[in-house]
Motif scaffolding. Sequence first.
Motif, short mmCIF file in Angstrom:
data_model
loop_
_atom_site.label_atom_id
_atom_site.label_comp_id
_atom_site.label_asym_id
_atom_site.label_seq_id
_atom_site.Cartn_x
_atom_site.Cartn_y
_atom_site.Cartn_z
N GLU A 78 13.07 -33.40 8.08
CA GLU A 78 12.27 -32.59 7.39
C GLU A 78 13.22 -31.23 6.71
N TYR A 79 12.91 -30.81 5.69
CA TYR A 79 13.27 -29.60 5.31
C TYR A 79 12.31 -28.38 5.76
N LYS A 80 12.76 -27.30 6.23
CA LYS A 80 12.09 -26.38 6.69
C LYS A 80 12.56 -24.90 6.42
N SER A 81 11.95 -24.07 6.03
CA SER A 81 12.38 -22.43 5.72
C SER A 81 11.19 -21.74 5.97
N LEU A 82 11.59 -20.67 6.41
CA LEU A 82 10.52 -19.23 6.62
C LEU A 82 11.01 -18.19 5.97
N SER A 83 10.14 -17.64 4.83
CA SER A 83 10.52 -16.76 4.00
C SER A 83 9.55 -15.34 4.45
N ILE A 84 10.12 -14.47 4.58
CA ILE A 84 9.39 -12.91 4.74
C ILE A 84 9.53 -12.36 3.49
N TYR A 85 8.26 -12.20 2.93
CA TYR A 85 8.55 -11.47 1.44
C TYR A 85 8.54 -9.70 2.00
N LEU A 86 9.31 -9.18 1.52
CA LEU A 86 9.50 -7.50 1.70
C LEU A 86 9.09 -7.03 0.11
N ASP A 87 7.84 -6.91 -0.04
CA ASP A 87 7.46 -6.31 -1.46
C ASP A 87 7.68 -4.83 -1.52
N GLN A 88 7.48 -4.28 -2.68
CA GLN A 88 7.75 -2.95 -2.87
C GLN A 88 6.80 -1.83 -2.13
N ALA A 89 5.38 -2.50 -2.24
CA ALA A 89 4.42 -1.53 -1.54
C ALA A 89 4.43 -1.53 -0.05
N THR A 90 4.82 -2.55 0.68
CA THR A 90 5.20 -2.52 1.88
C THR A 90 6.57 -1.69 2.38
N LEU A 91 7.50 -1.93 1.49
CA LEU A 91 8.91 -1.02 2.01
C LEU A 91 8.37 0.50 1.52
N HIS A 92 7.66 0.83 0.45
CA HIS A 92 7.21 2.27 0.43
C HIS A 92 6.56 2.85 1.47
N LYS A 93 5.54 1.90 2.02
CA LYS A 93 4.74 2.38 3.20
C LYS A 93 5.90 2.63 4.39
N PHE A 94 6.63 1.58 4.52
CA PHE A 94 7.68 1.68 5.90
C PHE A 94 8.57 2.83 5.54
N SER A 95 9.00 3.17 4.42
CA SER A 95 9.99 4.40 4.14
C SER A 95 9.20 5.81 4.50
N ASN A 96 7.92 5.89 4.14
CA ASN A 96 7.17 6.81 4.28
C ASN A 96 6.95 7.35 5.71
N GLU A 97 7.01 5.92 6.52
CA GLU A 97 6.67 6.21 7.92
C GLU A 97 7.95 6.31 8.85
N TYR A 98 8.97 5.62 8.41
CA TYR A 98 10.23 5.87 9.08
C TYR A 98 11.32 6.85 8.59
N GLY A 99 10.95 7.26 7.36
CA GLY A 99 11.96 8.37 6.65
C GLY A 99 13.18 7.72 6.10
N TYR A 100 13.07 6.32 6.01
CA TYR A 100 14.20 5.54 5.13
C TYR A 100 14.55 6.08 3.65
N THR A 101 15.60 6.47 3.44
CA THR A 101 15.92 6.58 2.00
C THR A 101 17.20 6.29 1.67
N VAL A 102 17.47 6.09 0.27
CA VAL A 102 18.94 5.70 -0.26
C VAL A 102 19.72 6.75 -0.27
N THR A 103 20.84 6.26 0.41
CA THR A 103 22.06 7.39 0.62
C THR A 103 23.34 7.15 -0.38
N LYS A 104 23.36 6.03 -0.72
CA LYS A 104 24.57 5.58 -1.55
C LYS A 104 24.19 4.26 -2.44
#
Length: 268
Positions: A78-104
Amino acid sequence: MSALQAQPLPKILYSCYHSHSREGEQFVPEHILSFQLAGSMTINDGEHEQHFANGDIRLHQRNHLLKFYKQLPPDGGEYKSLSIYLDQATLHKFSNEYGYTVTKTHINKAVIPIRPTQQYKSYLQSLYPYEQIMQQGNEDLLALKVKEALLILLKTNPEVKDILFDFTEPGKIDLEAFMVKNYKFNVSMERFAYLTGRSLATFKRDFEKLFHTTPGRWLQQQRLKEAHHLIKEKGRRPSDVYLEVGFEDLSHFSFAFKKAYGVGPSML
């Protein structure tokens, strides 16, 4: 194939089939962390081709066009794969919670190989059996598993921070270079306009000023030229190339080809 989408996103998608290999193309609107569990996938972004085998991990950057070929294992499993979708809403929430921002500024690459580690192996084991954990009612658990995947990814590959938390939309880019690279992708004019950082009206105006023809006419000419080369010089069959160069169906391709070259593609 089974999937469950939390309300709202994120989502985890498990793919499994054994009937035949598959090929196609797609626009990637969100970042995706993908695990190759069995079989293989070959991905082409218009310039480069990458091959991912059983056990490989990859990160798809959002806002890219891709052609893919999914192949069953050599033993016919069988062909098998697993994909985790990192959508913008999830990433915004994560960024606010952990303080991640773009530096370069990050490298705008369609697919990034991720080195497998024991942490990823343990993570996958925690999701098994995949189909059960993705059943309705497990939305909160799925959200936690997506968050866990993000934490592992940022710990093992901290450089992807500047990719994941860049929330800007595509800026205005070199139209000629983009179209020459991507004309074989069968997507709408609206999509081409968005990816080049333009409104549809501006895209059409800039395009005609640059190429002295309409986008639709230019795309068909380029696709037919490439198809003619593949059939006549490379010995490829029309049925094998029409999708590759961006046509939707074989009959339309054959009609347009005969109109352009005076003979049908099968007569070359």
